[in-house]
Write an enzyme that holds these catalytic residues in place. Structure first.
Site, PDB file in Angstrom:
ATOM      1  N   CYS A   1      30.221  34.417 -27.205  1.00 31.70           N
ATOM      2  CA  CYS A   1      29.140  35.085 -27.442  1.00 31.70           C
ATOM      3  C   CYS A   1      29.245  36.406 -26.561  1.00 31.70           C
ATOM      4  O   CYS A   1      28.687  36.487 -25.539  1.00 31.70           O
ATOM      5  CB  CYS A   1      27.985  34.154 -26.817  1.00 31.70           C
ATOM      6  SG  CYS A   1      26.197  34.986 -26.906  1.00 31.70           S
ATOM      7  N   GLU A   2      29.744  37.279 -26.805  1.00 28.87           N
ATOM      8  CA  GLU A   2      30.096  38.652 -26.238  1.00 28.87           C
ATOM      9  C   GLU A   2      30.708  39.598 -27.520  1.00 28.87           C
ATOM     10  O   GLU A   2      31.510  39.285 -28.155  1.00 28.87           O
ATOM     11  CB  GLU A   2      31.556  38.637 -25.113  1.00 28.87           C
ATOM     12  CG  GLU A   2      31.287  37.367 -23.967  1.00 28.87           C
ATOM     13  CD  GLU A   2      30.675  37.884 -22.825  1.00 28.87           C
ATOM     14  OE1 GLU A   2      30.229  39.340 -22.934  1.00 28.87           O
ATOM     15  OE2 GLU A   2      29.898  37.401 -21.922  1.00 28.87           O
TER      16      GLU A   2
ATOM     17  N   TYR B   1      42.404  44.940 -22.520  1.00 29.50           N
ATOM     18  CA  TYR B   1      42.865  46.234 -22.250  1.00 29.50           C
ATOM     19  C   TYR B   1      43.059  47.250 -23.596  1.00 29.50           C
ATOM     20  O   TYR B   1      43.602  48.187 -23.670  1.00 29.50           O
ATOM     21  CB  TYR B   1      44.647  45.792 -22.097  1.00 29.50           C
ATOM     22  CG  TYR B   1      45.129  45.330 -20.906  1.00 29.50           C
ATOM     23  CD1 TYR B   1      44.615  45.464 -19.626  1.00 29.50           C
ATOM     24  CD2 TYR B   1      45.929  43.852 -21.306  1.00 29.50           C
ATOM     25  CE1 TYR B   1      45.369  44.630 -18.550  1.00 29.50           C
ATOM     26  CE2 TYR B   1      46.519  43.390 -20.163  1.00 29.50           C
ATOM     27  CZ  TYR B   1      46.043  43.490 -18.889  1.00 29.50           C
ATOM     28  OH  TYR B   1      46.447  42.748 -17.852  1.00 29.50           O
TER      29      TYR B   1
ATOM     30  N   GLY C   1      58.860  44.366 -16.040  1.00 29.36           N
ATOM     31  CA  GLY C   1      58.268  45.520 -16.666  1.00 29.36           C
ATOM     32  C   GLY C   1      58.911  45.931 -18.093  1.00 29.36           C
ATOM     33  O   GLY C   1      58.139  47.030 -18.638  1.00 29.36           O
TER      34      GLY C   1
ATOM     35  N   GLU D   1      63.229  40.659 -12.776  1.00 31.52           N
ATOM     36  CA  GLU D   1      62.085  39.708 -13.002  1.00 31.52           C
ATOM     37  C   GLU D   1      61.521  39.941 -14.556  1.00 31.52           C
ATOM     38  O   GLU D   1      60.154  40.546 -14.535  1.00 31.52           O
ATOM     39  CB  GLU D   1      60.758  40.094 -11.951  1.00 31.52           C
ATOM     40  CG  GLU D   1      61.856  39.632 -10.674  1.00 31.52           C
ATOM     41  CD  GLU D   1      60.784  40.033  -9.400  1.00 31.52           C
ATOM     42  OE1 GLU D   1      60.998  39.465  -8.312  1.00 31.52           O
ATOM     43  OE2 GLU D   1      59.877  40.525  -9.486  1.00 31.52           O
ATOM     44  N   PRO D   2      62.170  39.699 -15.442  1.00 32.33           N
ATOM     45  CA  PRO D   2      61.322  39.954 -16.773  1.00 32.33           C
ATOM     46  C   PRO D   2      60.625  38.984 -17.222  1.00 32.33           C
ATOM     47  O   PRO D   2      60.551  37.553 -16.934  1.00 32.33           O
ATOM     48  CB  PRO D   2      62.583  40.010 -17.638  1.00 32.33           C
ATOM     49  CG  PRO D   2      63.500  39.154 -17.107  1.00 32.33           C
ATOM     50  CD  PRO D   2      63.251  39.300 -15.599  1.00 32.33           C
ATOM     51  N   GLY D   3      59.390  39.145 -17.928  1.00 32.88           N
ATOM     52  CA  GLY D   3      58.585  38.303 -18.168  1.00 32.88           C
ATOM     53  C   GLY D   3      58.229  38.582 -19.621  1.00 32.88           C
ATOM     54  O   GLY D   3      58.808  38.020 -20.707  1.00 32.88           O
TER      55      GLY D   3
ATOM     56  N   ARG E   1      43.795  40.093 -24.471  1.00 30.56           N
ATOM     57  CA  ARG E   1      44.443  41.166 -24.084  1.00 30.56           C
ATOM     58  C   ARG E   1      43.571  42.303 -24.953  1.00 30.56           C
ATOM     59  O   ARG E   1      43.549  43.401 -24.353  1.00 30.56           O
ATOM     60  CB  ARG E   1      45.922  41.056 -24.520  1.00 30.56           C
ATOM     61  CG  ARG E   1      46.813  40.367 -23.545  1.00 30.56           C
ATOM     62  CD  ARG E   1      48.192  40.657 -23.934  1.00 30.56           C
ATOM     63  NE  ARG E   1      48.729  41.787 -23.414  1.00 30.56           N
ATOM     64  CZ  ARG E   1      48.882  42.706 -24.129  1.00 30.56           C
ATOM     65  NH1 ARG E   1      48.713  42.956 -25.544  1.00 30.56           N
ATOM     66  NH2 ARG E   1      49.251  43.959 -23.597  1.00 30.56           N
TER      67      ARG E   1
ATOM     68  N   TYR F   1      51.058  36.740 -21.670  1.00 31.62           N
ATOM     69  CA  TYR F   1      49.930  37.006 -21.306  1.00 31.62           C
ATOM     70  C   TYR F   1      48.911  36.737 -22.474  1.00 31.62           C
ATOM     71  O   TYR F   1      47.931  37.280 -22.523  1.00 31.62           O
ATOM     72  CB  TYR F   1      49.616  38.516 -20.720  1.00 31.62           C
ATOM     73  CG  TYR F   1      50.731  38.780 -19.780  1.00 31.62           C
ATOM     74  CD1 TYR F   1      50.612  38.372 -18.432  1.00 31.62           C
ATOM     75  CD2 TYR F   1      51.848  39.617 -20.297  1.00 31.62           C
ATOM     76  CE1 TYR F   1      51.509  38.675 -17.544  1.00 31.62           C
ATOM     77  CE2 TYR F   1      52.823  40.098 -19.315  1.00 31.62           C
ATOM     78  CZ  TYR F   1      52.817  39.547 -17.902  1.00 31.62           C
ATOM     79  OH  TYR F   1      53.673  39.818 -16.960  1.00 31.62           O
TER      80      TYR F   1
END
Length: 401
Positions: free
Chosen positions: A326-327, A301, A224, A258-260, A297, A355
């Site tokens: 088409c959005e 978000y 995180g 647990e880094p990502g 993203r 991500y």
């Protein structure tokens, strides 16, 4: 990094990753925990390309996995099986069986029902399941609500009292071996105090467990750690490590981190080309060949990503940077200052290493982008661009006339 050369060589849309940056970030975090036994377990969900996982495996990394597919990726990419953790709130029976047969370090349990199911499957297989339990310390991580995970309102983990009950149950079971404890309060964390507070709560629980002879060997602090997308105030790895270590006095445990995003986020870029510009009244749109299916993203978000147009044109005005999907939600940035563009101008979207590709899709039957690794000024293809034939491969044999 010569983005124009890479775009010319590999075409767009394109993901580019700086493996030297990945190495620097990994070593920085590992060094911060050098005072203790530790495992840096890369969060595969952030960027699950096999070459990325393999790069971290060569540095000594473990893997934090949230599906059996990610477990299999980690094993295939060369991660030591005793450094692999399998988490996730909804594991299927077949996933649990495969994980136990793979003899990974441990399965991270998120509910009483899951504990009982793993015990039953371990019994069927004649194995002892090494487990940890995810504790929900009910600490507000001060992050985006979609990536907050440590509050009672979130779906993750169990409360302190439930955790005690489950550990006592596991200790008595001949098919369960409780060797770890886990917490993770959220992603993109930029404040230290919630992390320290959560660690203190969980460390105190470990002390109470050791008092009844439940020997917790692994203290998993989750991941995180945030990165800078715009102007965020960041937590230094040393300060992060010290905050956690300050809560562990008297405990002989191996820390798992647990880094990502911290490892890969700012070592990745998404390259896309301008197709043309369009004006609706006084609204300006810059339309590119990348889309929300490539990088979701901003749409999901409302996340900020720095946008850079590689042009000498200095004429700036407000615009929306949008794709062909088409959005109405197909955008990378809204109402930002962009220079006047021409077809073919290259747009670089920063902080796309985490991500990005891993959340991409084939919506609108759009092939997913290629991925490129750059290391020591040498580039190589690590995932080829998809073709239409790739997209229909699972369907074509079932086509009926």
């Amino acid at each position: 990094m010569n983005f124009k050369e890479l775009a010319a060589k590999y075409d767009t849309p394109l993901y580019v990753y700086d493996f030297n940056h990945f190495t620097e970030q990994f070593n920085k975090l590992k060094k911060s925990f050098k005072a203790r036994k530790s495992i840096i377990a890369y969060a595969v969900k952030a960027n699950s390309n096999l070459s990325v996982i393999n790069h971290f495996a060569k540095l000594g990394s473990g893997a934090d996995c949230v599906s059996i597919g990610e477990v299999k990726r980690a094993l295939l990419a060369g991660v030591d099986k005793y450094k692999i953790i399998f988490s996730g709130v909804g594991k299927r029976d077949d996933e649990i069986k495969e994980a136990l047969k793979s003899d990974i370090l441990m399965l991270n349990i998120e509910s009483e029902a899951e504990l009982k199911r793993i015990e039953e499957i371990a019994k069927q297989l004649g194995k002892v399941a090494r487990i940890s339990i995810r504790v929900n310390p009910n600490i507000d991580p001060k992050t985006h609500p979609y990536i907050s995970t440590g509050l009672h309102e979130n779906k993750f983990g169990v409360d302190i009292e439930t955790a005690k009950k489950l550990y006592l149950y596991a200790k008595k079971s001949e098919f369960l071996n409780p060797i770890g404890i886990h917490f993770h309060i959220g992603s993109q964390l930029t404040e230290l105090e919630p992390i320290k507070e959560a660690s203190q709560i969980v460390a105190d629980l470990v002390r109470s467990l050791k008092a009844v002879n439940i020997d917790i060997k692994f203290f998993d602090v989750g991941g995180g750690l945030g990165i800078r997308y715009k102007d965020e105030k960041l937590i230094e790895p040393y300060d992060y490590a010290q905050a956690i270590l300050s809560t562990l006095s008297g405990l002989d445990v191996t820390i798992i981190c647990e880094p990502g995003r911290f490892l890969v986020g700012n070592g990745g870029w998404f390259l896309t080309k301008v197709l043309y510009e369009k004006e609706n009244g006084d609204k300006r749109f810059v339309i590119v060949d990348g889309a929300m299916n490539d990088l979701i993203r901003p749409s999901l978000y409302n996340a900020y990503h720095k946008v850079e147009v590689l042009t000498d044109n200095k004429e700036m005005s407000k615009a929306n940077l949008v794709g062909p999907v088409c959005e109405s939600g197909d955008f990378f940035a809204k109402n930002v200052d962009l220079p006047k563009t021409n077809p073919g101008d290259l747009v670089v979207i920063h902080s796309a290493g985490a991500y990005g590709f891993t959340m991409s899709s084939n919506y609108n039957t759009r092939p997913r982008a290629a991925e490129i690794a750059v290391m020591d000024e040498k580039d190589r293809l690590i995932r080829r661009r998809e073709t239409f034939e790739d997209l229909i491969a699972c369907e074509i044999d079932y086509l009926k006339e």
